[in-house]
Scaffold this active site. Structure first.
Site, PDB file in Angstrom:
ATOM      1  N   SER A  87       1.057  -1.127  -0.005  1.00 20.59           N
ATOM      2  CA  SER A  87      -0.005   0.071   0.006  1.00 20.59           C
ATOM      3  C   SER A  87       0.846   1.364  -0.107  1.00 20.59           C
ATOM      4  O   SER A  87       0.273   2.169  -0.206  1.00 20.59           O
ATOM      5  CB  SER A  87      -1.039  -0.015   1.139  1.00 20.59           C
ATOM      6  N   MET A 131      -2.927  -1.649  -5.182  1.00 22.74           N
ATOM      7  CA  MET A 131      -4.101  -1.577  -5.681  1.00 22.74           C
ATOM      8  C   MET A 131      -4.432   0.019  -5.686  1.00 22.74           C
ATOM      9  O   MET A 131      -4.437   0.606  -4.616  1.00 22.74           O
ATOM     10  CB  MET A 131      -5.197  -2.280  -4.555  1.00 22.74           C
ATOM     11  N   CYS A 143     -14.948  -3.012   1.822  1.00 23.26           N
ATOM     12  CA  CYS A 143     -13.918  -2.992   0.901  1.00 23.26           C
ATOM     13  C   CYS A 143     -12.968  -4.309   1.147  1.00 23.26           C
ATOM     14  O   CYS A 143     -12.450  -4.695  -0.096  1.00 23.26           O
ATOM     15  CB  CYS A 143     -12.863  -1.698   1.424  1.00 23.26           C
ATOM     16  N   GLY A 157      -0.826  -6.202   4.969  1.00 21.01           N
ATOM     17  CA  GLY A 157      -0.249  -5.642   6.272  1.00 21.01           C
ATOM     18  C   GLY A 157      -1.381  -5.460   7.341  1.00 21.01           C
ATOM     19  O   GLY A 157      -1.216  -4.456   8.218  1.00 21.01           O
ATOM     20  N   CYS A 188     -10.499   5.904   3.456  1.00 20.37           N
ATOM     21  CA  CYS A 188      -9.737   6.072   2.210  1.00 20.37           C
ATOM     22  C   CYS A 188      -9.968   6.831   1.315  1.00 20.37           C
ATOM     23  O   CYS A 188      -9.118   7.930   0.746  1.00 20.37           O
ATOM     24  CB  CYS A 188      -9.087   4.676   1.444  1.00 20.37           C
TER      25      CYS A 188
END
Length: 378
Positions: free
Chosen positions: A11, A35, A99, A123, A195
Site C-alpha cells: 500500500s 491497488m 472494501c 499488512g 480512504c
C-alpha cells in the site's frame, strides 16, 4: 521473472512494507501488487500517487517485482454505491468492512492468482489459525492496532489463501524492524479515516453526492432549537458539527445527537452525553456472516464490539430462523448505530458479525416504528 508463490498487497505504508520484508526473509518468490481503489477526482487530496511511489521504492529495496491494478470501478460499484445508499437512508455504514470483502480479498485475490500466486499477504494486524478442520480469524497481537473487526466478513476460502505476516507484532516493534531494514516507509505516518475522503472535510465530500436538505434540530421534547443541513451528515452520539449556539433557557453545555427521523428530516439532540435516549441493551442485526461458515450454536454467550476499538462487551447471541442475529448485552451500550458492524468474539477468535439494523434505544425505536422485542432472549 519467476512466478510468485505469494503476492503482497503493498500500500505504500509501513505495515505492508514490513509484511513484505518478513516474507522476503523466507526466500520464497514474492511480488508486490499495489491497488488503486479510488480514481483521482482532481481535488488534490488523493494520495494514491505518493503511496504508489513508496510501494515501488519498497519493492526495489526488497528486490521483488512490482505490479499495479486499478480497482476503482470495482470499488465504486461494490463499496461506494452502498456507502451512499446507506447514508441516504440515515444509517452510518462501514466501508472498510465492505472494501475488505469486495475488493481486497476478492478482486485483489483474483489478480494475485492470475499472476500465478498460491497465496496473498497483507499488512493487516490479524492472525489466521487452522484448528478443527476450519480456518480461524484471530486478533492481532497488538490489541490497539487489531484489525479483525474489519476482517470479520472473510470466509474459509479467503483465509486459506491469506497470510498476515505482521499479525504477531506490536506496532513499536514493527517500526523498529522497518528502520533497521532500511525500508523507505519506516517513518511514514499511519493513514486514518475513510480512504476515499482522505484529509477532506467529510460533510463537504458527502455533499457532492447527497445534496444538502435543511431541516429542524429539536430537543427530546420536540422543541425546535436550530437547523441542520441534512440528517445524513450526522451519526448517533455525535457532538461536533452541530453548530448550535446559545439556546435561551438552556445551559451552555455541548449537544449530542440522540435520534434521526429520516422521513421527517428532523435531528434530535440532548445535552446529556450519556442520555438514556442513547442507551440500548438489545440490537437486531442483518446480513450475518460466520467465519467458519456456521454459528457456534443457536444461542451462545460471547463478547461483542459495535464499533472499532470498543472494549469487549459481554452479551448473549440469539440466531433467528432467517439467519439474522439478536444480541442482548449485560449492560447498556451507548450510541449503538444502525449501519455499523456488530462483530462477535470468543476470546481472541473473531467468530463473525453482522450489520446493525435496529436497537431498543427509546427514541430510535420510536422513530423507526420498530417491532423489535426485548423478550426474545431471556
Amino acid at each position: 521473472m519467476s512466478t510468485p508463490h505469494i503476492v503482497v498487497g503493498v500500500s505504500g505504508g509501513v505495515d505492508s512494507s514490513v509484511a513484505a520484508w518478513k516474507l522476503a526473509q523466507q526466500g520464497e518468490p514474492i511480488a508486490g501488487l499495489f491497488m488503486q481503489n479510488w480514481a483521482d477526482d482532481g481535488s488534490g487530496d488523493c494520495r494514491a500517487e505518493d503511496d504508489r511511489r513508496d510501494a515501488v521504492a519498497v519493492c526495489g529495496v526488497l528486490g521483488m517485482p512490482f505490479h499495479f491494478r486499478d480497482f476503482s470501478g470495482e470499488y465504486w460499484s461494490g463499496v461506494f454505491e452502498h456507502f451512499l445508499a446507506e447514508y441516504a437512508a440515515g444509517r452510518t455504514p462501514n466501508p472498510d468492512v465492505l472494501c475488505n470483502r469486495e475488493v481486497k480479498f476478492k478482486h485483489f485475490l483474483d489478480a494475485a492468482q492470475a499472476l500465478g500466486a498460491e497465496r496473498i499477504a497483507t499488512g493487516h494486524y490479524a492472525q489466521v489459525a487452522h484448528r478443527g478442520r476450519r480456518w480461524r480469524l484471530l486478533r492481532g497481537a497488538d490489541r490497539d492496532k487489531d484489525q479483525s473487526y474489519f476482517l470479520h466478513q472473510l470466509g474459509q476460502s479467503q483465509l486459506a489463501a491469506t497470510l498476515f505476516p505482521i499479525g504477531d507484532l506490536e506496532k513499536s516493534t514493527l517500526r523498529r524492524i522497518a528502520r533497521d531494514a532500511g525500508l523507505p516507509t519506516h517513518a511514514k505516518k499511519d493513514s486514518t479515516g475513510i480512504c476515499f475522503i482522505g484529509e477532506r472535510d467529510f460533510r463537504e465530500f458527502l455533499g457532492r453526492y447527497l445534496p444538502a436538505r435543511t431541516g429542524e434540530i429539536r430537543d427530546p421534547q420536540g422543541q425546535r432549537i436550530a437547523e441542520h443541513p441534512g440528517v445524513f451528515y450526522f451519526t448517533l452520539g455525535q457532538r461536533e458539527g452541530l453548530n448550535i449556539g446559545g439556546v435561551r433557557g438552556r445551559a451552555a453545555a455541548p449537544w449530542y445527537v440522540v435520534g434521526k427521523d429520516v422521513a421527517s428530516n428532523v435531528l434530535y439532540v440532548d445535552q446529556d452525553r450519556d442520555s438514556p435516549l442513547l442507551q440500548s441493551r438489545w440490537l437486531q442485526s442483518e446480513q450475518a456472516h460466520w467465519v467458519t461458515g456456521a454459528p457456534p450454536a443457536r444461542r451462545f454467550s460471547c463478547t461483542a464490539q459495535t464499533r472499532y476499538r470498543q472494549p469487549d462487551e459481554p452479551c448473549t447471541v440469539d440466531v433467528q430462523d432467517d439467519g439474522s442475529v439478536q444480541v442482548h448485552f449485560e449492560r447498556p451500550q451507548r450510541a449503538v448505530t444502525p449501519g455499523q458492524s456488530l462483530v462477535l468474539y470468543d476470546g481472541k477468535e473473531c467468530l463473525g458479525g453482522a450489520v446493525i439494523a435496529a436497537t431498543d434505544a427509546p427514541l430510535e425505536r420510536q422513530l423507526a416504528g420498530s417491532s423489535f422485542s426485548s423478550e426474545v432472549v431471556a
